[in-house]
Design a protein around this motif. Sequence first.
Motif, PDB file in Angstrom:
ATOM      1  N   LEU A 175      -2.449 -11.269  -4.978  1.00 38.54           N
ATOM      2  CA  LEU A 175      -3.200 -10.930  -3.736  1.00 38.54           C
ATOM      3  C   LEU A 175      -4.436 -10.168  -4.087  1.00 38.54           C
ATOM      4  O   LEU A 175      -5.338 -10.285  -3.410  1.00 38.54           O
ATOM      5  N   GLU A 176      -4.254  -9.445  -5.245  1.00 34.04           N
ATOM      6  CA  GLU A 176      -5.618  -8.937  -5.707  1.00 34.04           C
ATOM      7  C   GLU A 176      -6.647  -9.943  -6.038  1.00 34.04           C
ATOM      8  O   GLU A 176      -7.776  -9.651  -5.707  1.00 34.04           O
ATOM      9  N   TYR A 177      -5.952 -10.773  -6.673  1.00 35.30           N
ATOM     10  CA  TYR A 177      -7.120 -11.922  -6.922  1.00 35.30           C
ATOM     11  C   TYR A 177      -7.781 -12.549  -6.054  1.00 35.30           C
ATOM     12  O   TYR A 177      -8.978 -12.864  -5.896  1.00 35.30           O
ATOM     13  N   LEU A 178      -6.854 -12.825  -4.876  1.00 34.10           N
ATOM     14  CA  LEU A 178      -7.169 -13.560  -3.695  1.00 34.10           C
ATOM     15  C   LEU A 178      -8.256 -12.565  -2.988  1.00 34.10           C
ATOM     16  O   LEU A 178      -9.701 -13.148  -2.484  1.00 34.10           O
ATOM     17  N   THR A 179      -7.980 -11.165  -2.777  1.00 36.47           N
ATOM     18  CA  THR A 179      -9.172 -10.457  -2.186  1.00 36.47           C
ATOM     19  C   THR A 179     -10.170 -10.304  -2.797  1.00 36.47           C
ATOM     20  O   THR A 179     -11.186 -10.126  -2.388  1.00 36.47           O
ATOM     21  N   GLY A 180     -10.029 -10.387  -4.155  1.00 36.87           N
ATOM     22  CA  GLY A 180     -11.492 -10.189  -5.303  1.00 36.87           C
ATOM     23  C   GLY A 180     -12.138 -11.460  -4.923  1.00 36.87           C
ATOM     24  O   GLY A 180     -13.385 -11.289  -5.079  1.00 36.87           O
ATOM     25  N   LEU A 181     -11.637 -12.379  -4.414  1.00 44.09           N
ATOM     26  CA  LEU A 181     -12.459 -13.712  -4.159  1.00 44.09           C
ATOM     27  C   LEU A 181     -12.917 -13.603  -2.742  1.00 44.09           C
ATOM     28  O   LEU A 181     -13.490 -14.368  -2.050  1.00 44.09           O
ATOM     29  N   GLY A 182     -12.603 -12.584  -1.857  1.00 40.37           N
ATOM     30  CA  GLY A 182     -13.201 -12.206  -0.510  1.00 40.37           C
ATOM     31  C   GLY A 182     -12.271 -12.600   0.346  1.00 40.37           C
ATOM     32  O   GLY A 182     -12.458 -12.598   1.625  1.00 40.37           O
ATOM     33  N   HIS A 183     -11.050 -13.192   0.223  1.00 41.76           N
ATOM     34  CA  HIS A 183     -10.126 -13.479   1.136  1.00 41.76           C
ATOM     35  C   HIS A 183      -9.389 -12.360   1.908  1.00 41.76           C
ATOM     36  O   HIS A 183      -8.858 -11.345   1.369  1.00 41.76           O
ATOM     37  N   LYS A 184      -9.463 -12.162   3.075  1.00 40.81           N
ATOM     38  CA  LYS A 184      -8.947 -11.083   4.013  1.00 40.81           C
ATOM     39  C   LYS A 184      -7.575 -11.596   4.877  1.00 40.81           C
ATOM     40  O   LYS A 184      -6.619 -10.981   5.166  1.00 40.81           O
ATOM     41  N   HIS A 185      -7.754 -12.881   5.123  1.00 40.25           N
ATOM     42  CA  HIS A 185      -6.525 -13.552   5.990  1.00 40.25           C
ATOM     43  C   HIS A 185      -5.972 -14.177   5.041  1.00 40.25           C
ATOM     44  O   HIS A 185      -6.143 -15.421   4.967  1.00 40.25           O
ATOM     45  N   ILE A 186      -4.839 -13.874   4.511  1.00 39.37           N
ATOM     46  CA  ILE A 186      -4.022 -14.682   3.804  1.00 39.37           C
ATOM     47  C   ILE A 186      -2.624 -14.826   4.321  1.00 39.37           C
ATOM     48  O   ILE A 186      -1.843 -13.870   4.580  1.00 39.37           O
ATOM     49  N   LEU A 187      -2.120 -16.233   4.451  1.00 40.30           N
ATOM     50  CA  LEU A 187      -0.825 -16.492   4.895  1.00 40.30           C
ATOM     51  C   LEU A 187       0.078 -16.279   3.722  1.00 40.30           C
ATOM     52  O   LEU A 187      -0.033 -16.636   2.584  1.00 40.30           O
ATOM     53  N   PHE A 188       1.356 -16.025   4.068  1.00 40.71           N
ATOM     54  CA  PHE A 188       2.430 -15.582   3.166  1.00 40.71           C
ATOM     55  C   PHE A 188       3.500 -16.733   3.552  1.00 40.71           C
ATOM     56  O   PHE A 188       4.178 -16.618   4.606  1.00 40.71           O
ATOM     57  N   VAL A 189       3.842 -17.580   2.717  1.00 41.73           N
ATOM     58  CA  VAL A 189       4.827 -18.698   2.914  1.00 41.73           C
ATOM     59  C   VAL A 189       6.297 -18.610   2.128  1.00 41.73           C
ATOM     60  O   VAL A 189       5.929 -18.559   0.885  1.00 41.73           O
ATOM     61  N   ARG A 190       7.205 -18.551   2.745  1.00 41.45           N
ATOM     62  CA  ARG A 190       8.597 -18.179   1.981  1.00 41.45           C
ATOM     63  C   ARG A 190       9.701 -19.069   2.349  1.00 41.45           C
ATOM     64  O   ARG A 190       9.458 -20.068   3.386  1.00 41.45           O
ATOM     65  N   GLY A 191      10.676 -19.023   1.853  1.00 44.98           N
ATOM     66  CA  GLY A 191      11.758 -19.970   2.392  1.00 44.98           C
ATOM     67  C   GLY A 191      13.012 -18.909   2.880  1.00 44.98           C
ATOM     68  O   GLY A 191      12.907 -17.655   2.536  1.00 44.98           O
ATOM     69  N   GLU A 192      14.181 -19.302   2.982  1.00 44.61           N
ATOM     70  CA  GLU A 192      15.333 -18.580   3.391  1.00 44.61           C
ATOM     71  C   GLU A 192      16.390 -18.248   2.082  1.00 44.61           C
ATOM     72  O   GLU A 192      16.343 -18.934   1.188  1.00 44.61           O
ATOM     73  N   ASN A 193      17.167 -17.373   2.224  1.00 37.92           N
ATOM     74  CA  ASN A 193      18.620 -17.240   1.432  1.00 37.92           C
ATOM     75  C   ASN A 193      18.009 -17.056  -0.206  1.00 37.92           C
ATOM     76  O   ASN A 193      18.523 -17.637  -0.908  1.00 37.92           O
ATOM     77  N   SER A 194      17.071 -16.155  -0.223  1.00 40.24           N
ATOM     78  CA  SER A 194      16.632 -15.815  -1.799  1.00 40.24           C
ATOM     79  C   SER A 194      16.081 -14.393  -1.945  1.00 40.24           C
ATOM     80  O   SER A 194      15.238 -14.035  -1.304  1.00 40.24           O
ATOM     81  N   ASP A 195      16.726 -13.451  -2.788  1.00 41.16           N
ATOM     82  CA  ASP A 195      16.308 -12.398  -3.266  1.00 41.16           C
ATOM     83  C   ASP A 195      14.809 -12.418  -3.643  1.00 41.16           C
ATOM     84  O   ASP A 195      14.080 -11.605  -3.295  1.00 41.16           O
ATOM     85  N   GLN A 211      -4.595  -2.531   2.498  1.00 39.75           N
ATOM     86  CA  GLN A 211      -5.751  -2.924   2.735  1.00 39.75           C
ATOM     87  C   GLN A 211      -6.010  -3.040   4.152  1.00 39.75           C
ATOM     88  O   GLN A 211      -7.096  -3.379   4.484  1.00 39.75           O
ATOM     89  N   GLY A 212      -5.133  -2.761   4.994  1.00 40.34           N
ATOM     90  CA  GLY A 212      -5.565  -2.916   6.608  1.00 40.34           C
ATOM     91  C   GLY A 212      -5.593  -4.253   7.030  1.00 40.34           C
ATOM     92  O   GLY A 212      -6.327  -4.606   8.092  1.00 40.34           O
ATOM     93  N   LEU A 213      -4.819  -5.237   6.386  1.00 40.89           N
ATOM     94  CA  LEU A 213      -4.951  -6.607   6.680  1.00 40.89           C
ATOM     95  C   LEU A 213      -3.819  -7.233   7.289  1.00 40.89           C
ATOM     96  O   LEU A 213      -3.537  -8.394   7.325  1.00 40.89           O
ATOM     97  N   PHE A 214      -2.668  -6.429   7.348  1.00 39.20           N
ATOM     98  CA  PHE A 214      -1.271  -7.194   7.709  1.00 39.20           C
ATOM     99  C   PHE A 214      -1.045  -7.494   9.127  1.00 39.20           C
ATOM    100  O   PHE A 214      -1.367  -6.719  10.011  1.00 39.20           O
ATOM    101  N   ASN A 215      -0.604  -8.860   9.284  1.00 37.01           N
ATOM    102  CA  ASN A 215      -0.284  -9.095  10.572  1.00 37.01           C
ATOM    103  C   ASN A 215       0.906  -9.846  10.450  1.00 37.01           C
ATOM    104  O   ASN A 215       1.283 -10.829   9.791  1.00 37.01           O
ATOM    105  N   GLU A 216       2.105  -9.567  11.273  1.00 33.08           N
ATOM    106  CA  GLU A 216       3.082 -10.081  11.301  1.00 33.08           C
ATOM    107  C   GLU A 216       3.339 -11.645  11.479  1.00 33.08           C
ATOM    108  O   GLU A 216       4.220 -12.202  10.641  1.00 33.08           O
ATOM    109  N   GLU A 217       2.433 -12.316  12.198  1.00 34.01           N
ATOM    110  CA  GLU A 217       2.319 -13.479  12.333  1.00 34.01           C
ATOM    111  C   GLU A 217       2.187 -14.463  11.121  1.00 34.01           C
ATOM    112  O   GLU A 217       2.254 -15.649  10.953  1.00 34.01           O
ATOM    113  N   ASP A 218       1.447 -13.628  10.160  1.00 34.52           N
ATOM    114  CA  ASP A 218       1.071 -14.297   8.801  1.00 34.52           C
ATOM    115  C   ASP A 218       2.146 -14.558   7.895  1.00 34.52           C
ATOM    116  O   ASP A 218       2.127 -15.186   6.784  1.00 34.52           O
ATOM    117  N   ILE A 219       3.529 -14.286   8.088  1.00 32.75           N
ATOM    118  CA  ILE A 219       4.468 -14.559   7.405  1.00 32.75           C
ATOM    119  C   ILE A 219       5.376 -15.646   7.872  1.00 32.75           C
ATOM    120  O   ILE A 219       5.651 -15.887   9.138  1.00 32.75           O
TER     121      ILE A 219
END
Length: 343
Positions: A175-195, A211-219
């Motif tokens: 995330l530091e790498y992506l925001t360093g490239l200027g990205h502020k709207h970053i989707l987070f993609v995950r699966g189920e059943n895993s620590d 960073q003041g960039l969190f949105n629940e719908e981005d997960i």
Amino acid sequence: MEMKKKATIVDVAKEAGVSVATVSRVVNRNYPVKPETRERVQSAINALQYVPNVQARELNTRHSSTIGVVVPGLYNMFFAEVIDGIEKSMRRQGYSLLLNCAQNDPELEMECINALVSRSVSGIIVISPNTEGLREEFYRRIVKRVPLVFINGYHRIPNVSYVANDEALGTRQVLEYLTGLGHKHILFVRGENSDSYTVKERAYRAFMAEQGLFNEEDIVDIGEGNNIDTVTSARIKLMKVMPELAPTAVFCCNDLMATGAIRACKCLGLRVPQDVSVVGFDNITLSKLVDPQITTMDQNMFQLGSNAAAVLVEMIHGGQSKRITLENILITRESTGPCKTEA
């Protein structure tokens, strides 16, 4: 057709002109034997094509030469490369593997472990376990019977050993790498059943909130994250949500999901990385074979396996449980670039 009778240890002893005990010593290498006697026994073994009965030997010594390994799935090359590290290390120690697949199902994971315990394995390695809720008590009981090592497991259970990358730190580095490239709207993609996915999500939530960039719908949860359909599931899910959310970057919990994200972008007419940057996690071989090649976090898969094997052998021989954390390495490739749009 008449089946050829297998040679026994008694046959070898008669052929070599020695006692059964002497043959056993040569086979097991547990007592000194004169070189000329050892050579005579080995010649008899070769001539008769004698294969030692491992099960009988284990019953006699009360020590199993088999260890159990439980994986969530067989389609993610991450697990194959970790198992390679386990197998090579264990083979040098004289152990063989018994592999069980839990299919990312917490209940089946417990069944797999019970099956391994019933086979009297010397120890068990669980890769990316599901340990929350009622399963914690299950693992507390199991570790009293057989040594346990978790690879990328994060729910702490007494007397279980842990070998992992710091996936929370790795997530922050991405995330530091992506925001360093200027990205502020970053989707987070995950699966189920895993620590592992949960650890990454917590780190994502914390970083983006800071960073003041969190949105629940981005997960975005695609469901099963380690099977043959993962790439397709990620593509279909992201094709539905990306037009509305319009992210400039997508961070995926593994490289299969990242491959699906790249395919989704192509289907939507989005260029990677000119329009959308995509990052994976694990650095499996596939990440270098797709177009564009995937920027990803290297999890040192072979080292995860070999370290887990070493720790398990120590525990089998009476050693204490321990925790080992390996370093993450960000591998930058073609799927990421500077943000060219306003957030």
